[in-house]
Design a protein around this motif. Structure first.
Motif, short mmCIF file in Angstrom:
data_model
loop_
_atom_site.label_atom_id
_atom_site.label_comp_id
_atom_site.label_asym_id
_atom_site.label_seq_id
_atom_site.Cartn_x
_atom_site.Cartn_y
_atom_site.Cartn_z
N MET A 199 0.83 -1.21 0.00
CA MET A 199 0.00 0.00 0.00
C MET A 199 0.86 1.25 0.00
SD MET A 199 -3.46 -0.36 2.20
CE MET A 199 -3.24 -1.57 3.44
N ALA A 200 1.94 1.22 0.81
CA ALA A 200 2.86 2.37 0.89
C ALA A 200 3.53 2.61 -0.47
CB ALA A 200 3.90 2.14 1.97
N GLN A 201 3.91 1.51 -1.14
CA GLN A 201 4.53 1.63 -2.47
C GLN A 201 3.55 2.24 -3.47
OE1 GLN A 201 5.80 -2.39 -3.24
NE2 GLN A 201 7.71 -2.15 -2.10
N ALA A 202 2.26 1.95 -3.28
CA ALA A 202 1.23 2.46 -4.20
C ALA A 202 0.78 3.88 -3.84
CB ALA A 202 0.03 1.51 -4.19
N GLY A 203 1.30 4.40 -2.73
CA GLY A 203 0.94 5.77 -2.34
C GLY A 203 -0.45 5.92 -1.75
N ILE A 207 -23.17 1.31 0.67
CA ILE A 207 -22.14 2.13 0.03
C ILE A 207 -20.75 1.77 0.57
CG2 ILE A 207 -21.32 4.50 -0.38
CD1 ILE A 207 -24.32 5.32 0.39
N ILE A 208 -19.88 1.37 -0.37
CA ILE A 208 -18.47 1.17 -0.06
C ILE A 208 -17.77 2.32 -0.77
CG2 ILE A 208 -16.48 -0.41 -0.29
CD1 ILE A 208 -19.30 -2.21 -1.27
N ALA A 209 -16.81 2.96 -0.13
CA ALA A 209 -16.15 4.08 -0.80
C ALA A 209 -14.75 4.31 -0.28
CB ALA A 209 -16.97 5.36 -0.63
N ILE A 210 -13.89 4.77 -1.20
CA ILE A 210 -12.59 5.28 -0.78
C ILE A 210 -12.87 6.67 -0.23
CG2 ILE A 210 -10.31 6.04 -1.57
CD1 ILE A 210 -10.46 3.98 -3.80
N ALA A 211 -12.31 6.97 0.94
CA ALA A 211 -12.49 8.30 1.52
C ALA A 211 -11.12 8.93 1.74
CB ALA A 211 -13.27 8.22 2.83
N ASP A 212 -10.85 10.01 1.02
CA ASP A 212 -9.62 10.75 1.21
C ASP A 212 -9.78 11.67 2.43
OD1 ASP A 212 -7.05 11.84 0.69
OD2 ASP A 212 -7.36 11.61 -1.47
N THR A 213 -8.74 12.39 2.79
CA THR A 213 -8.79 13.17 4.04
C THR A 213 -9.80 14.33 4.01
OG1 THR A 213 -6.90 14.47 3.23
CG2 THR A 213 -6.42 12.65 4.74
N ASN A 214 -10.25 14.70 2.79
CA ASN A 214 -11.19 15.82 2.67
C ASN A 214 -12.66 15.38 2.63
OD1 ASN A 214 -10.77 14.58 0.14
ND2 ASN A 214 -11.42 16.41 -0.96
N ILE A 215 -12.93 14.10 2.83
CA ILE A 215 -14.27 13.53 2.65
C ILE A 215 -15.02 13.42 3.98
CG2 ILE A 215 -15.50 11.40 1.96
CD1 ILE A 215 -14.39 12.81 -0.49
N ASN A 216 -16.32 13.71 3.92
CA ASN A 216 -17.18 13.40 5.07
C ASN A 216 -17.64 11.95 4.91
OD1 ASN A 216 -19.14 13.07 6.99
ND2 ASN A 216 -20.33 14.87 6.43
N VAL A 267 -22.95 -0.42 -3.93
CA VAL A 267 -22.22 0.41 -4.89
C VAL A 267 -20.85 0.70 -4.30
CG1 VAL A 267 -23.30 2.54 -3.96
CG2 VAL A 267 -22.22 2.60 -6.21
N PHE A 268 -19.82 0.61 -5.14
CA PHE A 268 -18.47 0.98 -4.72
C PHE A 268 -18.13 2.29 -5.42
CE2 PHE A 268 -14.25 -1.07 -3.26
CZ PHE A 268 -13.69 0.18 -3.01
N VAL A 269 -18.02 3.37 -4.64
CA VAL A 269 -17.70 4.68 -5.20
C VAL A 269 -16.21 4.95 -4.99
CG1 VAL A 269 -18.27 7.14 -5.22
CG2 VAL A 269 -20.03 5.47 -4.60
N PHE A 270 -15.50 5.17 -6.10
CA PHE A 270 -14.05 5.35 -6.01
C PHE A 270 -13.65 6.82 -5.86
CE2 PHE A 270 -14.63 1.20 -7.85
CZ PHE A 270 -13.70 0.45 -7.15
N ASP A 271 -14.60 7.73 -6.12
CA ASP A 271 -14.31 9.17 -5.99
C ASP A 271 -15.53 9.88 -5.42
OD1 ASP A 271 -15.77 8.65 -8.25
OD2 ASP A 271 -14.41 9.62 -9.65
N ASN A 294 -5.89 7.44 -0.45
CA ASN A 294 -5.74 8.42 -1.53
C ASN A 294 -6.67 8.05 -2.69
OD1 ASN A 294 -4.75 9.55 -4.00
ND2 ASN A 294 -2.77 9.90 -3.05
N ASP A 295 -7.56 8.99 -3.07
CA ASP A 295 -8.51 8.67 -4.15
C ASP A 295 -8.17 9.36 -5.46
OD1 ASP A 295 -9.23 11.30 -3.74
OD2 ASP A 295 -11.32 10.90 -3.18
N ASP A 296 -6.95 9.95 -5.54
CA ASP A 296 -6.54 10.65 -6.76
C ASP A 296 -5.49 9.88 -7.56
OD1 ASP A 296 -8.04 13.14 -6.70
OD2 ASP A 296 -6.92 13.59 -4.88
#
Length: 232
Positions: free
Chosen positions: A12-16, A186-195, A164-168, A206-208
């Motif tokens: 995961m660390a290698q993938a950022g 709902i399954i989702a990637i949540a970056d630090t700016n997400i509620n 649903v899997f939301v990636f962004d 990281n979702d970018d």
């Protein structure tokens, strides 16, 4: 089952996966998943990410094994190809261009448009449209291209999915809100700016970055394929 998949914090660390956003963009509810700050950017605690990812994969594994369905949604330009490819490999529906308002909440209307698209596609393939003038055929081609962009990923979705899997999530909040209304998990990637409040299974990551989302989507696709194989 997803238990067979190794989730490695090193990979995961290698993938950022750990890189969040600038400190100023933090959503307070994401604080619990953060381990530190480097160059004014928050870093995720990958041990916590691994735990949450495992929970999400276990849920997806059980869902697929019991014959239920899931849809992938990711429309950021850099994620489109990833989302489409993974979904096609798994034989599941996806939205990679733009979320059409009402896809969940107004599904019957959307379904009619999808049927029209499939019918037009069939007519084009069978040569039925050849009887029209050149100009009319050109219009059909334009319409088909537009319908394909909108509906190609959901043309085999005969009913609402169970998840649903939301990636962004920042781009597809409407999708998550519709899922909530329709009781779709709902399954989702949540970056630090997400509620993260709307999400049932949150993956703090990281979702970018393509590499980060790739890591997560590959694990998800493997889980789906393993579950399909096991349930056969």
């Amino acid at each position: 089952m997803s238990k067979n998949l190794e989730i490695s914090t090193e990979e995961m660390a290698q993938a950022g996966v750990q890189f969040g956003h600038k400190v100023s963009r933090l959503h307070p509810k994401m604080k619990q998943y953060i381990s530190g700050i480097k160059n004014n950017v928050h870093s995720f605690d990958l041990e916590k990410t691994a735990v949450e990812l495992q929970k999400a994969l276990d849920f997806i594994s059980k869902l697929i094994a019991s014959g239920k369905s899931i849809i992938f949604v990711g429309t950021k330009p850099q994620l489109r190809g990833l989302v489409r490819l993974a979904a096609e490999e798994c034989g599941i529906p996806y939205v990679s261009e733009r979320w059409l308002g009402g896809t969940f909440t107004n599904f019957e209307t959307i379904k009619k448009r999808v049927e029209y698209f499939k019918d037009l596609e069939k007519k084009k393939i069978s040569g039925e449209l050849e009887k029209y003038t050149k100009k009319e055929r050109l219009n059909f081609d334009k319409e088909l291209a537009s319908l394909k962009t909108k509906f190609d990923g959901i043309k085999n979705m005969s009913k609402l999915p169970e998840a649903v899997f939301v990636f962004d999530l920042d781009k597809n909040e409407t999708c998550a809100k519709e899922a909530k209304i329709k009781n779709i998990k709902i399954i989702a990637i949540a970056d630090t700016n997400i509620n993260p409040d709307i999400v049932d299974y949150i993956i703090p990551a990281n979702d970018d970055a393509i590499s980060s989302v790739s890591y997560i989507i590959n694990k998800t696709a493997q889980t789906i394929q393993n579950s399909k194989t096991a349930s056969k």
